[in-house]
Design an enzyme around this catalytic site. Structure first.
Site, PDB file in Angstrom:
ATOM      1  N   ALA A   1      67.294  52.635  31.347  1.00 35.33           N
ATOM      2  CA  ALA A   1      66.328  51.884  32.152  1.00 35.33           C
ATOM      3  C   ALA A   1      65.858  52.736  33.324  1.00 35.33           C
ATOM      4  O   ALA A   1      66.621  53.538  33.866  1.00 35.33           O
ATOM      5  CB  ALA A   1      66.965  50.599  32.672  1.00 35.33           C
ATOM      6  N   ASP A   2      64.584  52.575  33.694  1.00 32.20           N
ATOM      7  CA  ASP A   2      64.158  53.182  34.960  1.00 32.20           C
ATOM      8  C   ASP A   2      64.200  52.084  36.027  1.00 32.20           C
ATOM      9  O   ASP A   2      64.541  50.937  35.742  1.00 32.20           O
ATOM     10  CB  ASP A   2      62.785  53.854  34.837  1.00 32.20           C
ATOM     11  CG  ASP A   2      61.664  52.880  34.532  1.00 32.20           C
ATOM     12  OD1 ASP A   2      61.832  51.665  34.742  1.00 32.20           O
ATOM     13  OD2 ASP A   2      60.596  53.339  34.082  1.00 32.20           O
TER      14      ASP A   2
END
Lengths: 244, 79
Positions: free
Chosen positions: B35-36
């Site tokens: 995930a960013d």
């Protein structure tokens, strides 16, 4: 009628550029909510939008006012596809004479409001993986203008804000762009002194003021499906006055 | 009725597009699940909607692992 079914919010829509933008979006088939700071202004917007939307009272300098308007729009229309941050004020003065109030009022209404409104609409746009945020900057944000250090700072600030937000949310299908008008025939430019106007005209190759509809056309383009790959950009509409 | 743990895991699978077996309690959204920072913001938004709660920003910042998300929801389920 490429924007049928889309819902747009245009701040400062009772007259001038905002009104032209609201009308141009309606002409494309969008439903438009236009805001004004007074009940009279909101009523005038409701009148010209007729069955294509309505006017609402909004003070963009107040967070609570923004949240209640966004909630009302979501409740009534279910979504918001296009946000046009157009509301703006001037409090011109030479910096030597500029009061802190004059600085704060302009930065709050012209720049901080865009932070507030963009934040308020983003959740819905992110969920739908679609959205358009269009900020009305100004040529003087690029060129500077004596007597408008506050206004120019706010309008230049919008450009940096636009680029940053554009990078943050491009992957979610939301574009963020600016339209930077030159000198347009509105109440705001009519308050310029004759001396200021003459000085300005000598610098406009088109040798005339722009019309609000010419700004609205650029906004409609950025709001359209065809502009989906343009983000973080500023379109200058200024008759050649400044070529960036 | 699914348990809180199952509902949280289901949301993580949907939001981050990962396989169910990857969603281990100790897995970090950013380091293990790809995930960013914006993905984690969206994940918190999805948790807020699923559990009809509002997660304050300062709490949201602490939700970095699967277990932290489960714990947060468990502790605030009856608020």
């Amino acid at each position: 009628m490429s924007m049928k079914g889309q819902v747009a919010l245009v701040t400062g829509a009772s007259r001038g550029i905002g009104k032209a933008i609201a009308q141009a979006l309606v002409a494309e088939g969008a439903t438009v909510i236009g805001t004004a700071t007074t009940a009279n202004g909101a009523e005038a917007i409701s009148t010209y939008l007729a069955e294509n939307g309505k006017g609402m009272v909004l003070n963009v300098a107040e967070s609570e006012s923004i949240n209640s308007v966004i909630e009302a729009i979501t409740a009534e229309y279910g979504q918001l596809d296009i946000l046009v941050n157009n509301a703006g004020i001037t409090r011109d003065n030479l910096l030597m004479r500029m009061k802190e109030d004059e600085w704060d009022d302009v930065l709050n209404t012209n720049l901080k409001s865009v932070f507030r409104l963009s934040k308020a609409v983003m959740r819905g746009m992110m969920k739908r993986r679609n959205g358009r945020i269009i900020n009305i900057s100004s040529v003087v944000g690029t060129t500077g203008n004596p007597g408008q250090a506050n206004y120019c700072a706010a309008k230049a600030g919008l450009v940096g804000f636009t680029k940053s937000l554009a990078k943050e949310i491009a992957a979610r299908g939301i574009t963020v762009n600016c339209v930077a008008p030159g000198f347009i025939d509105t109440d705001m430019t009519q308050s310029l002194t004759e001396e200021q106007k003459q000085a300005i005209f000598t610098n406009i190759p088109a040798a005339r003021l722009g019309q609000p509809e010419e700004i609205a056309a650029a906004v409609v383009f950025l709001a359209s499906a065809g502009a989906a790959y343009i983000t973080g950009e500023t379109i200058h509409v200024n008759g050649g006055m400044a070529m960036v | 009725m699914s348990t809180i743990e199952e509902r949280v895991k289901k949301i993580i699978v949907e939001q981050l597009g990962v396989k169910e077996e990857e969603v281990k309690p100790e897995a970090s959204f950013e380091n293990d699940l790809g995930a960013d920072s914006l993905d984690t913001v969206e994940l918190v938004m999805a948790l807020e909607e699923e559990f009809e709660t509002e997660i304050p920003d300062e709490e949201a910042e602490k939700i970095k692992t699967v277990q932290a998300a489960i714990d947060y929801v468990t502790n605030h389920a009856d608020d």
